[in-house]
Enzyme design. Sequence first.
Site, mmCIF file in Angstrom:
data_model
loop_
_atom_site.group_PDB
_atom_site.id
_atom_site.type_symbol
_atom_site.label_atom_id
_atom_site.label_comp_id
_atom_site.label_asym_id
_atom_site.label_seq_id
_atom_site.Cartn_x
_atom_site.Cartn_y
_atom_site.Cartn_z
ATOM 1 N N GLU A 1 12.494 -9.828 1.198
ATOM 2 C CA GLU A 1 11.736 -8.686 1.737
ATOM 3 C C GLU A 1 12.513 -7.417 1.390
ATOM 4 O OE1 GLU A 1 11.000 -8.963 5.967
ATOM 5 O OE2 GLU A 1 10.549 -6.811 6.099
ATOM 6 N N HIS B 1 12.679 -3.097 1.323
ATOM 7 C CA HIS B 1 12.170 -1.785 1.763
ATOM 8 C C HIS B 1 13.058 -0.698 1.196
ATOM 9 C CE1 HIS B 1 9.416 -3.659 4.559
ATOM 10 N NE2 HIS B 1 10.414 -4.445 4.942
ATOM 11 N N ASN C 1 7.731 -5.940 -1.156
ATOM 12 C CA ASN C 1 7.744 -4.835 -0.211
ATOM 13 C C ASN C 1 6.306 -4.708 0.279
ATOM 14 O OD1 ASN C 1 7.791 -2.529 1.247
ATOM 15 N ND2 ASN C 1 8.813 -1.268 -0.311
ATOM 16 N N ARG D 1 7.846 0.312 13.152
ATOM 17 C CA ARG D 1 8.309 -0.211 11.863
ATOM 18 C C ARG D 1 9.416 -1.252 12.012
ATOM 19 N NH1 ARG D 1 5.828 3.323 8.137
ATOM 20 N NH2 ARG D 1 5.470 5.337 9.123
ATOM 21 N N ARG E 1 5.237 10.854 -2.497
ATOM 22 C CA ARG E 1 5.017 10.595 -1.085
ATOM 23 C C ARG E 1 6.335 10.683 -0.305
ATOM 24 N NH1 ARG E 1 4.784 4.498 1.095
ATOM 25 N NH2 ARG E 1 4.235 4.965 3.243
ATOM 26 N N ALA F 1 3.279 -0.941 4.656
ATOM 27 C CA ALA F 1 2.778 -0.926 6.040
ATOM 28 C C ALA F 1 2.320 -2.305 6.516
ATOM 29 C CB ALA F 1 1.642 0.084 6.157
ATOM 30 N N ARG G 1 13.804 4.258 11.868
ATOM 31 C CA ARG G 1 12.517 4.940 11.924
ATOM 32 C C ARG G 1 11.766 4.547 13.197
ATOM 33 N NH1 ARG G 1 9.634 4.443 6.374
ATOM 34 N NH2 ARG G 1 8.501 6.214 7.283
ATOM 35 N N PRO H 1 0.796 -1.229 0.000
ATOM 36 C CA PRO H 1 0.000 0.000 0.000
ATOM 37 C C PRO H 1 0.830 1.281 0.000
ATOM 38 C CG PRO H 1 -0.100 -1.099 2.132
ATOM 39 C CD PRO H 1 0.541 -2.058 1.185
ATOM 40 N N ASN H 2 0.306 2.252 -0.723
ATOM 41 C CA ASN H 2 0.875 3.605 -0.830
ATOM 42 C C ASN H 2 2.140 3.682 -1.680
ATOM 43 O OD1 ASN H 2 -1.100 4.946 0.860
ATOM 44 N ND2 ASN H 2 -0.191 3.798 2.549
#
Length: 172
Positions: free
Chosen positions: A119, A121, A95, A132, A39, A98, A128, A31-32
């Site tokens: 995985e 990112h 990825n 997360r 963003r 969230a 962060r 998502p996003n």
Amino acid sequence: MVKRSAGRTSKPAGADTERPPTLSVLVIHGPNLNLLGEREPGIYGRTRLPDIDRGLKELGRELGLEVETFQSNGEGEIVSRIQQARGRVDALLINPAAYTHTSVAIRDAIIALDVPTVEVHLSNVYRREPMRHRSTIADIVAGRIMGFGAESYVLALRSVRGLVESSHAKQG
Ligand code: DQA
């Protein structure tokens, strides 16, 4: 999808100059990530998702990898896409964005897919917020690549052939 060495014992003529088999790789963006480039560019960079996908497909052609990409904002859609890939892909790069931090459903789908998975990112999640730092898939993936921006996907794609070959070698 490449079948595990299919018990080939003798090499056909010209085998030494044969190209390695094309492997099929599914890349999933959660998502996003459709908003990449707009963003939080200070965190995620300015590269847009279509440019990342195009770059991965081009690199895939050089590496003998057939790359298919998929983005969704929905957990169920991601689970369904992983299910559809069963028996059809040699490796998964994901990825989960969230959903990394919350999704047991995506974890279960990856386990059922049963192919080497990386995985990915863009950001280094450990630099962060603590929320997360948790990943529901960290312990079931072959490896994790993070913190290199869009280059994280490139590094992950470059790792695929080695991961697939070593997983076939382990299975005997
Ligand atoms: C992300 C990190 C996640 O924490 C975040 O929710 C994202 C992107 C990354 O690529 O750095 O959406 O997965």
